[in-house]
Structure formats: structure tokens, C-alpha cells
Design an enzyme around this catalytic site. Sequence first.
Site, PDB file in Angstrom:
ATOM      1  N   ASP A  26      28.278  65.403  75.949  1.00  0.00           N
ATOM      2  CA  ASP A  26      29.136  64.465  75.502  1.00  0.00           C
ATOM      3  C   ASP A  26      30.560  64.508  76.184  1.00  0.00           C
ATOM      4  OD1 ASP A  26      26.576  63.614  74.211  1.00  0.00           O
ATOM      5  OD2 ASP A  26      27.326  65.093  72.469  1.00  0.00           O
ATOM      6  N   LYS A  29      30.650  62.294  80.755  1.00  0.00           N
ATOM      7  CA  LYS A  29      30.437  62.337  82.254  1.00  0.00           C
ATOM      8  C   LYS A  29      29.911  60.837  82.918  1.00  0.00           C
ATOM      9  CE  LYS A  29      26.770  64.995  81.431  1.00  0.00           C
ATOM     10  NZ  LYS A  29      26.918  65.451  80.309  1.00  0.00           N
ATOM     11  N   HIS A  54      24.500  58.346  77.811  1.00  0.00           N
ATOM     12  CA  HIS A  54      25.636  57.727  78.174  1.00  0.00           C
ATOM     13  C   HIS A  54      25.746  56.256  78.329  1.00  0.00           C
ATOM     14  CE1 HIS A  54      24.990  60.247  81.981  1.00  0.00           C
ATOM     15  NE2 HIS A  54      24.919  58.853  82.151  1.00  0.00           N
ATOM     16  N   THR A  55      26.876  55.754  77.985  1.00  0.00           N
ATOM     17  CA  THR A  55      27.148  54.297  77.914  1.00  0.00           C
ATOM     18  C   THR A  55      27.900  54.118  79.093  1.00  0.00           C
ATOM     19  OG1 THR A  55      26.565  54.282  75.378  1.00  0.00           O
ATOM     20  CG2 THR A  55      27.767  52.295  76.538  1.00  0.00           C
ATOM     21  N   LYS A 159       5.033  73.188  80.461  1.00  0.00           N
ATOM     22  CA  LYS A 159       5.455  73.456  81.959  1.00  0.00           C
ATOM     23  C   LYS A 159       5.253  74.947  82.104  1.00  0.00           C
ATOM     24  CE  LYS A 159       9.082  73.014  85.208  1.00  0.00           C
ATOM     25  NZ  LYS A 159      10.402  72.057  85.804  1.00  0.00           N
ATOM     26  N   ASN A 239      22.940  66.767  79.918  1.00  0.00           N
ATOM     27  CA  ASN A 239      23.407  67.718  78.705  1.00  0.00           C
ATOM     28  C   ASN A 239      24.869  68.883  79.139  1.00  0.00           C
ATOM     29  OD1 ASN A 239      20.248  68.154  79.105  1.00  0.00           O
ATOM     30  ND2 ASN A 239      20.773  66.824  77.602  1.00  0.00           N
ATOM     31  N   THR A 316      21.314  60.165  69.550  1.00  0.00           N
ATOM     32  CA  THR A 316      20.557  60.073  68.298  1.00  0.00           C
ATOM     33  C   THR A 316      21.545  59.462  67.159  1.00  0.00           C
ATOM     34  OG1 THR A 316      21.708  62.196  67.919  1.00  0.00           O
ATOM     35  CG2 THR A 316      19.792  62.191  68.621  1.00  0.00           C
ATOM     36  N   ARG A 320      29.351  63.726  65.602  1.00  0.00           N
ATOM     37  CA  ARG A 320      29.422  64.984  66.478  1.00  0.00           C
ATOM     38  C   ARG A 320      30.535  66.121  65.732  1.00  0.00           C
ATOM     39  NH1 ARG A 320      30.314  61.606  71.603  1.00  0.00           N
ATOM     40  NH2 ARG A 320      28.068  60.876  72.103  1.00  0.00           N
ATOM     41  N   GLY A 430      41.642  56.694  78.625  1.00  0.00           N
ATOM     42  CA  GLY A 430      41.075  55.746  77.680  1.00  0.00           C
ATOM     43  C   GLY A 430      39.565  55.315  78.078  1.00  0.00           C
TER      44      GLY A 430
HETATM   45  P1  IMP Z   1      16.832  68.976  72.864  1.00  0.00           P
HETATM   46  O1  IMP Z   1      17.320  68.850  74.162  1.00  0.00           O
HETATM   47  O2  IMP Z   1      16.458  67.680  72.470  1.00  0.00           O
HETATM   48  O3  IMP Z   1      15.794  70.111  72.833  1.00  0.00           O
HETATM   49  O4  IMP Z   1      18.014  69.515  71.839  1.00  0.00           O
HETATM   50  C1  IMP Z   1      18.431  70.810  71.710  1.00  0.00           C
HETATM   51  C2  IMP Z   1      19.994  70.952  71.503  1.00  0.00           C
HETATM   52  O5  IMP Z   1      20.586  70.183  72.394  1.00  0.00           O
HETATM   53  C3  IMP Z   1      20.473  70.062  70.462  1.00  0.00           C
HETATM   54  O6  IMP Z   1      21.422  70.869  69.812  1.00  0.00           O
HETATM   55  C4  IMP Z   1      20.823  68.779  70.818  1.00  0.00           C
HETATM   56  O7  IMP Z   1      21.735  68.248  69.851  1.00  0.00           O
HETATM   57  C5  IMP Z   1      21.579  69.074  72.110  1.00  0.00           C
HETATM   58  N1  IMP Z   1      21.579  68.176  73.098  1.00  0.00           N
HETATM   59  C6  IMP Z   1      20.733  67.843  74.006  1.00  0.00           C
HETATM   60  N2  IMP Z   1      21.004  66.928  74.872  1.00  0.00           N
HETATM   61  C7  IMP Z   1      22.255  66.613  74.583  1.00  0.00           C
HETATM   62  C8  IMP Z   1      23.196  65.889  75.005  1.00  0.00           C
HETATM   63  O8  IMP Z   1      23.189  65.035  76.126  1.00  0.00           O
HETATM   64  N3  IMP Z   1      24.476  65.802  74.559  1.00  0.00           N
HETATM   65  C9  IMP Z   1      25.012  66.888  73.445  1.00  0.00           C
HETATM   66  N4  IMP Z   1      23.995  67.619  72.894  1.00  0.00           N
HETATM   67  C10 IMP Z   1      22.674  67.390  73.389  1.00  0.00           C
END
Ligand code: IMP
Length: 439
Positions: A26, A29, A54-55, A159, A239, A316, A320, A430
Amino acid sequence: MVAAAAASAALETGKVSVLLGAQWGDEGKGKLADVLSMNMDVCARCAGGNNAGHTIVAHIGPDKVKTKFDFHLLPSGLVNPRCAGFIGSGVVVHVPSFFAELDALQKKGLNCDGRLFLSDRAHLVFDFHQVVDGLKEVELGGSSIGTTKKGIGPAYSSKASRSGLRVHHLYDQELFANKFRKLVEGRFKRYGHFEYDTEGEIARYKAFAERLRPFIVDGVTFIHTAISQKRRVLVEGANALMLDLDFGTYPYVTSSSTSIGGVCTGLGIPPTAIGSIIGVMKAYTTRVGAGPFPTELTDEIGVHMQEVGAEYGVTTGRRRRCGWLDLVVMKYSCLINGYTSLNLTKLDILDNLKEVKVAVAYLQNGKELPCFPADLDILANVEVKYETLPGWQGDISTAQTFEELPENCRAYVEYVEKFLGVRIEWIGVGPSRESMIKR
Ligand code: IMP
């Protein structure tokens, strides 16, 4: 700074450019991906699935209508109508989500026909993986990971245990059905019976297979053809480094290689194909999900970052956790990913603070740790050494050049840059595409 000029200056031609999240995700990017994609021919995803998010706000069509797009699985470079999107072999793909996202983009007027491609080696995420993701979290109780429940971990587990199904398996119906039944049976044995229409799913995937056919390519041939034709390729990391399966805060991580290594393994390209590696870092730190977070702020400054920075997850909707910029994390991130430059984002969120702190070391029993520790028990108990810098207490959102930033703000940027030894090339001041200073 005009965004297109910002984009072109940074990238080495004939080499793949990579954009990676440098902290816990977050970092924002999407904005630089959007700016850079304006000059790109291909935007590729190499790892993760629809757990990313992302938006992007873009002006599209002849009337330049301001439109908001949400990306989770599809490469965000698709907002540029001349850019192809490629989902590489290291990505895990939930086919219903692929189509839902594609349909939503098309409905908003973004025509993706003929420019979205999916590697035949990519693994599939099924609904039962998502059910299992939830069940695993329940089983972990108080030490749950806080996953996105998109089935990412269970799909990568399939996998790694060599029982997963890949895109190409969709085209051998008998084999697909047999392997699928075995996979579901395995989950029933492990988690007890849960409601799941196995035969209905097999029939649903038969229909999906036909709809998916035009998107499928041999991923290795696709990416190497693009590279050899000197097409400009941007890899959009998903991520972030601290969520990397090997180097993140294990087990509070995602299940893929989110570091630079995942670019090579997820696309099937050698390290020598890579030119620029741009790390995206927020001017402070945020994290969703569980796990130790040494610079976390639970006071009014943390709430300020949350509220002013609108720190709620795109995928989700979760709040944060927020804290000061952690340069111990960033130093570790720079070591692993070898950034050639950095994008500091959301600097404006710190605008009204009297003073700004950055973590410069972790101490254990009064002794400085040499590096970010592997052991989370150590991490949870470190004493953080901070450097305190004066705030700038002024609005920076209209600044277009580095020189226009207040002196204390420039000093903050220069401090971070010097500490990390990597040039901060872009500064986000911004939310809009235009609010990006290119140095
Ligand atoms: P998973 O990827 O759904 O298995 O989640 C594993 C961990 O990675 C959790 O703490 C999620 O909140 C975090 N996570 C996964 N994708 C993102 C992302 O794009 N941004 C921030 N946290 C992420």
C-alpha cells in the site's frame, strides 16, 4: 512536472523496468505505475494474485472523462489504451475475479480487447482455496495472519506441493476434472467437509476455459518476444518486500516472492534483462494484517496518518496500522531489491506535524542489531532508536519542483536519501497523477 516526461527520463531502454513495494504494501505504487505506463508497451504482473489492490484515476476516451479504476489482479498499465497487460507464470489467478475485473474495466469504457494476455503456466486459485484460507485463519485463532482471504496462500501451497492446476490444464477436461476432484477431496480430509459443489465447479470451469482461450499465451515466448523487439516492459510488483515469503516478517507474509527475485522466477527472465528497479516507499509506514510493527503509533499521530492519509485497504477495506518511517526496514529492503531509485509517496500527509521521526536503528539489550532480524520475538521486543527532524507545517500539495518544497521538507527527503544511499527520484505530494515531483 508533466507526468509523461517524468516517466521517460527514468527508464533504461531495451531493459525491463521494475516497480516494487518497498515496505509492507500500500505504498501507492499505482500512481507511478500509471505515470510510467503512459510510455510503456507492456505492463506485467509476475507474482501474487487478486490480494493486491490499487485505485487509479484516469481521464479516458475522446471526452477525457475522469474515471476511477480498481485493479487487483489485472496489470494497471491497461489504463493506457496502447499498453498491453500480461499476467505472468508466477501469478495465481482466480478466473471469476479475472473476468469480473475485466468486465468492470470494459463497462467503464476501457477497451481491453486484444491487449490482455495470460501465461499458460500460471496457477489457478479456486473458490475452495478461498474457503480454506478462511478456515486456516480460524484454526490459527489468536495468531491468525490477517490474510485477504482471496485463497492466495492455499493456492501457492497447492503449487508447492505439486498438486496445483495451471491454466493449460483447463484444456484437458478429463485430467482437469480428476485433478480437481483429488484436490477438493484432500481439503475435505484436512479441514472436514465444507459445503462445496465440486461437480458444479468442474462444469463452470469448462465454460470459463472457452472464454479464457483468447487471452492465453506461452508466457515465456510472450515476454522474450517483447524484450527482443525492444518493446518497453514495466513489471508491476504486487504486495511488497516485507510481505515476501522468504524475506518478510514470516509467517505474517504473503505466499509469493514479492522481491526482485520474484520478477525473474515469475516471468522467466534472467536478471540481466532488468534495468531500472524502482522502490516505492511511503513517507511513513503502514501495515494491514497482524505481526510486529516496531514504529507503530497508537496515539493521535497514528490516527492523523490514518485519517489524513485515508489508510483503508482497497482490497479488504480494513484500517491500516500506521507509524513513523522505518529506515531499518528500508535499508534491508534496499539490500535485497537493489533499487536504482526510489519514489517517496504521500509526503503531504506529514504536512501539519511539528516534528517528524524516523527509525534509524533497532536495539536489543542496549546493543544495536546489525540488520532487520529474522526472529519475530526479537523484532517485537526491540527498542527503536529515532532521529527527530523538524516538521515543515505547510501545504506542499501544489509544489511542482523539489525547490518549491519548504526547507525542512527538503531536509527530510535528503536525510532519507542519504541514509539509504539511493536517489529519491519521485516525490508524491498529493493524490492526483499530476501531484508528483520528478527530480
Ligand atoms: P494474503 O496475501 O492474502 O495471504 O495475506 C497475507 C498478508 O499479506 C496479510 O497480512 C495481508 O494483509 C498482506 N497483504 C497481502 N496483499 C497485500 C497488499 O497488497 N497490501 C498490503 N498488505 C497485503
